[in-house]
Design a protein around this motif. Structure first.
Motif, PDB file in Angstrom:
ATOM      1  N   GLU A  59       0.839  -1.200   0.000  1.00  0.00           N
ATOM      2  CA  GLU A  59       0.000   0.000   0.000  1.00  0.00           C
ATOM      3  C   GLU A  59       0.873   1.250   0.000  1.00  0.00           C
ATOM      4  O   GLU A  59       0.675   2.167  -0.806  1.00  0.00           O
ATOM      5  CB  GLU A  59      -0.923  -0.008   1.212  1.00  0.00           C
ATOM      6  CG  GLU A  59      -1.834   1.195   1.281  1.00  0.00           C
ATOM      7  CD  GLU A  59      -2.794   1.135   2.452  1.00  0.00           C
ATOM      8  OE1 GLU A  59      -3.385   2.175   2.758  1.00  0.00           O
ATOM      9  OE2 GLU A  59      -2.953   0.068   3.068  1.00  0.00           O
ATOM     10  N   HIS A  60       1.856   1.300   0.888  1.00  0.00           N
ATOM     11  CA  HIS A  60       2.714   2.482   0.976  1.00  0.00           C
ATOM     12  C   HIS A  60       3.623   2.622  -0.248  1.00  0.00           C
ATOM     13  O   HIS A  60       3.875   3.740  -0.708  1.00  0.00           O
ATOM     14  CB  HIS A  60       3.519   2.463   2.266  1.00  0.00           C
ATOM     15  CG  HIS A  60       2.675   2.712   3.479  1.00  0.00           C
ATOM     16  ND1 HIS A  60       1.792   3.751   3.586  1.00  0.00           N
ATOM     17  CD2 HIS A  60       2.584   2.035   4.645  1.00  0.00           C
ATOM     18  CE1 HIS A  60       1.187   3.720   4.752  1.00  0.00           C
ATOM     19  NE2 HIS A  60       1.652   2.676   5.419  1.00  0.00           N
ATOM     20  N   ALA A  61       4.101   1.512  -0.789  1.00  0.00           N
ATOM     21  CA  ALA A  61       4.917   1.586  -2.006  1.00  0.00           C
ATOM     22  C   ALA A  61       4.076   2.107  -3.170  1.00  0.00           C
ATOM     23  O   ALA A  61       4.562   2.906  -3.987  1.00  0.00           O
ATOM     24  CB  ALA A  61       5.517   0.212  -2.330  1.00  0.00           C
ATOM     25  N   GLY A  62       2.835   1.683  -3.235  1.00  0.00           N
ATOM     26  CA  GLY A  62       1.934   2.201  -4.263  1.00  0.00           C
ATOM     27  C   GLY A  62       1.697   3.691  -4.105  1.00  0.00           C
ATOM     28  O   GLY A  62       1.657   4.445  -5.090  1.00  0.00           O
ATOM     29  N   GLN A  63       1.550   4.138  -2.861  1.00  0.00           N
ATOM     30  CA  GLN A  63       1.388   5.574  -2.613  1.00  0.00           C
ATOM     31  C   GLN A  63       2.636   6.335  -3.056  1.00  0.00           C
ATOM     32  O   GLN A  63       2.533   7.410  -3.667  1.00  0.00           O
ATOM     33  CB  GLN A  63       1.106   5.826  -1.134  1.00  0.00           C
ATOM     34  CG  GLN A  63      -0.244   5.316  -0.685  1.00  0.00           C
ATOM     35  CD  GLN A  63      -0.379   5.269   0.833  1.00  0.00           C
ATOM     36  OE1 GLN A  63       0.572   5.517   1.575  1.00  0.00           O
ATOM     37  NE2 GLN A  63      -1.565   4.941   1.293  1.00  0.00           N
ATOM     38  N   ALA A  64       3.816   5.792  -2.764  1.00  0.00           N
ATOM     39  CA  ALA A  64       5.063   6.444  -3.167  1.00  0.00           C
ATOM     40  C   ALA A  64       5.150   6.526  -4.691  1.00  0.00           C
ATOM     41  O   ALA A  64       5.566   7.556  -5.240  1.00  0.00           O
ATOM     42  CB  ALA A  64       6.264   5.694  -2.592  1.00  0.00           C
ATOM     43  N   ASN A  65       4.751   5.477  -5.384  1.00  0.00           N
ATOM     44  CA  ASN A  65       4.758   5.514  -6.840  1.00  0.00           C
ATOM     45  C   ASN A  65       3.732   6.492  -7.388  1.00  0.00           C
ATOM     46  O   ASN A  65       3.966   7.144  -8.408  1.00  0.00           O
ATOM     47  CB  ASN A  65       4.551   4.107  -7.410  1.00  0.00           C
ATOM     48  CG  ASN A  65       5.840   3.328  -7.477  1.00  0.00           C
ATOM     49  OD1 ASN A  65       6.758   3.698  -8.187  1.00  0.00           O
ATOM     50  ND2 ASN A  65       5.923   2.243  -6.704  1.00  0.00           N
ATOM     51  N   PHE A  66       2.609   6.631  -6.713  1.00  0.00           N
ATOM     52  CA  PHE A  66       1.614   7.634  -7.106  1.00  0.00           C
ATOM     53  C   PHE A  66       2.202   9.036  -6.965  1.00  0.00           C
ATOM     54  O   PHE A  66       2.097   9.858  -7.888  1.00  0.00           O
ATOM     55  CB  PHE A  66       0.346   7.501  -6.253  1.00  0.00           C
ATOM     56  CG  PHE A  66      -0.643   8.605  -6.507  1.00  0.00           C
ATOM     57  CD1 PHE A  66      -1.503   8.536  -7.593  1.00  0.00           C
ATOM     58  CD2 PHE A  66      -0.704   9.716  -5.678  1.00  0.00           C
ATOM     59  CE1 PHE A  66      -2.414   9.564  -7.842  1.00  0.00           C
ATOM     60  CE2 PHE A  66      -1.607  10.738  -5.919  1.00  0.00           C
ATOM     61  CZ  PHE A  66      -2.460  10.666  -7.007  1.00  0.00           C
ATOM     62  N   VAL A  67       2.831   9.313  -5.827  1.00  0.00           N
ATOM     63  CA  VAL A  67       3.449  10.630  -5.615  1.00  0.00           C
ATOM     64  C   VAL A  67       4.488  10.885  -6.702  1.00  0.00           C
ATOM     65  O   VAL A  67       4.549  11.981  -7.282  1.00  0.00           O
ATOM     66  CB  VAL A  67       4.069  10.744  -4.198  1.00  0.00           C
ATOM     67  CG1 VAL A  67       4.874  12.026  -4.060  1.00  0.00           C
ATOM     68  CG2 VAL A  67       2.979  10.676  -3.127  1.00  0.00           C
ATOM     69  N   ARG A  68       5.295   9.888  -6.991  1.00  0.00           N
ATOM     70  CA  ARG A  68       6.297  10.035  -8.057  1.00  0.00           C
ATOM     71  C   ARG A  68       5.629  10.407  -9.375  1.00  0.00           C
ATOM     72  O   ARG A  68       6.082  11.306 -10.083  1.00  0.00           O
ATOM     73  CB  ARG A  68       7.105   8.753  -8.205  1.00  0.00           C
ATOM     74  CG  ARG A  68       8.171   8.867  -9.297  1.00  0.00           C
ATOM     75  CD  ARG A  68       8.937   7.591  -9.523  1.00  0.00           C
ATOM     76  NE  ARG A  68       9.912   7.798 -10.578  1.00  0.00           N
ATOM     77  CZ  ARG A  68      11.175   7.475 -10.497  1.00  0.00           C
ATOM     78  NH1 ARG A  68      11.657   6.897  -9.421  1.00  0.00           N
ATOM     79  NH2 ARG A  68      11.980   7.722 -11.514  1.00  0.00           N
ATOM     80  N   GLY A  69       4.571   9.715  -9.711  1.00  0.00           N
ATOM     81  CA  GLY A  69       3.854  10.010 -10.958  1.00  0.00           C
ATOM     82  C   GLY A  69       3.332  11.428 -11.011  1.00  0.00           C
ATOM     83  O   GLY A  69       3.434  12.110 -12.040  1.00  0.00           O
ATOM     84  N   VAL A  70       2.768  11.897  -9.933  1.00  0.00           N
ATOM     85  CA  VAL A  70       2.270  13.279  -9.882  1.00  0.00           C
ATOM     86  C   VAL A  70       3.421  14.248 -10.062  1.00  0.00           C
ATOM     87  O   VAL A  70       3.340  15.211 -10.840  1.00  0.00           O
ATOM     88  CB  VAL A  70       1.507  13.558  -8.568  1.00  0.00           C
ATOM     89  CG1 VAL A  70       1.202  15.032  -8.417  1.00  0.00           C
ATOM     90  CG2 VAL A  70       0.225  12.730  -8.497  1.00  0.00           C
ATOM     91  N   LEU A  71       4.509  14.019  -9.353  1.00  0.00           N
ATOM     92  CA  LEU A  71       5.672  14.915  -9.452  1.00  0.00           C
ATOM     93  C   LEU A  71       6.245  14.921 -10.865  1.00  0.00           C
ATOM     94  O   LEU A  71       6.667  15.976 -11.364  1.00  0.00           O
ATOM     95  CB  LEU A  71       6.755  14.499  -8.448  1.00  0.00           C
ATOM     96  CG  LEU A  71       6.397  14.677  -6.969  1.00  0.00           C
ATOM     97  CD1 LEU A  71       7.478  14.061  -6.084  1.00  0.00           C
ATOM     98  CD2 LEU A  71       6.163  16.149  -6.634  1.00  0.00           C
ATOM     99  N   GLU A  72       6.285  13.779 -11.522  1.00  0.00           N
ATOM    100  CA  GLU A  72       6.826  13.714 -12.878  1.00  0.00           C
ATOM    101  C   GLU A  72       5.939  14.401 -13.891  1.00  0.00           C
ATOM    102  O   GLU A  72       6.410  14.821 -14.952  1.00  0.00           O
ATOM    103  CB  GLU A  72       7.065  12.245 -13.283  1.00  0.00           C
ATOM    104  CG  GLU A  72       8.238  11.633 -12.547  1.00  0.00           C
ATOM    105  CD  GLU A  72       8.440  10.156 -12.839  1.00  0.00           C
ATOM    106  OE1 GLU A  72       7.497   9.489 -13.320  1.00  0.00           O
ATOM    107  OE2 GLU A  72       9.552   9.670 -12.566  1.00  0.00           O
ATOM    108  N   ARG A  73       4.665  14.560 -13.590  1.00  0.00           N
ATOM    109  CA  ARG A  73       3.735  15.204 -14.513  1.00  0.00           C
ATOM    110  C   ARG A  73       3.653  16.716 -14.297  1.00  0.00           C
ATOM    111  O   ARG A  73       3.059  17.408 -15.087  1.00  0.00           O
ATOM    112  CB  ARG A  73       2.356  14.580 -14.386  1.00  0.00           C
ATOM    113  CG  ARG A  73       2.306  13.200 -15.009  1.00  0.00           C
ATOM    114  CD  ARG A  73       0.992  12.493 -14.699  1.00  0.00           C
ATOM    115  NE  ARG A  73       0.951  11.162 -15.258  1.00  0.00           N
ATOM    116  CZ  ARG A  73       1.531  10.097 -14.747  1.00  0.00           C
ATOM    117  NH1 ARG A  73       2.244  10.188 -13.645  1.00  0.00           N
ATOM    118  NH2 ARG A  73       1.431   8.915 -15.300  1.00  0.00           N
TER     119      ARG A  73
END
Length: 169
Positions: free
Chosen positions: A154-168
Motif C-alpha cells: 500500500e505504501h509503495a503504491g502511494q510512493a509511486n503515485f506521488v512520483r507520478g504526480v511529481l513527474e507530470r
C-alpha cells in the motif's frame, strides 16, 4: 510452490515497487509533499521499511537492522530508535528527509535481505505459531507476515503515485 516461496515472491514484489518509486529521483523529489499534510516518498519508503524491520525482526527474534547495522544513525532522524512512523503527524512526516535515494534503498535492501533470510527457513506449520495474543483472534506468524506485505505494498503504491504526480508537474 510452498508457503515460504510464496511469501518470498510477495516480499520481492515489495522490493520492485520500492525501487521503482525511488530510483533516479533526487532529494527534492524524494522529500516533496503534494500538500502540507501529504506524505513524501522519503517518509513512505522509510515508514514501510521501518514497519517491515520492526515486525519481521520481532517474530524472528533478532535485532532490527535499523539498530544493528547503524541505519538510525545514518538517517539522523529526531525520533526515538523504536519509532516506525505509525501515527506520525504532518510535522513529523516533514522531518523525514534524505539527501539521496541511496540511503532509503540501502536500508530497504538490508531489511529485505534479513526478512527473506528468515522466511526462507520457514515451514508451513511454522505459520500457525501465535506471535501476538493482544488481538482477537490471536495473530499467527502467517497473518503477521501477510499483514506486512499488505501494508508495505500500500505504501509503495502511494510512493509511486506521488512520483507520478511529481513527474507530470
Amino acid at each position: 510452490m510452498n508457503s515460504a516461496a510464496l511469501l518470498i515472491d510477495a516480499y520481492g514484489r515489495i522490493k520492485e515497487e520500492v525501487h521503482s518509486a525511488v530510483e533516479g529521483l533526487g532529494a527534492a523529489e524524494l522529500n516533496a509533499r503534494l500538500d502540507p499534510g501529504a506524505n513524501s516518498i522519503s517518509w513512505l519508503i522509510w515508514h514501510l521499511t521501518r514497519v517491515q524491520d520492526d515486525h519481521v525482526c520481532e517474530v524472528a527474534q533478532v535485532e532490527q537492522v535499523w539498530l544493528a547495522d547503524g541505519w538510525a544513525g545514518r538517517f539522523g532522524l529526531p525520533f526515538a530508535d523504536e519509532d516506525t512512523g505509525y501515527a506520525h503527524t504532518a510535522t513529523q512526516v516533514g522531518r523525514v528527509t534524505v539527501d539521496s535515494g541511496q540511503l532509503l534503498l540501502g536500508y530497504y535492501d538490508a531489511v529485505h535481505e534479513q526478512s527473506v533470510g528468515f522466511i526462507r527457513d520457514l515451514r508451513d506449520k511454522d505459520l500457525d505459531r501465535v506471535v501476538d495474543e493482544s488481538w482477537t483472534p490471536a495473530v499467527t506468524l502467517g497473518v503477521r507476515l501477510v499483514s506486512v506485505i499488505g501494508d508495505d505494498l500500500e505504501h509503495a503504491g502511494q510512493a509511486n503515485f506521488v512520483r507520478g504526480v511529481l513527474e507530470r508537474r
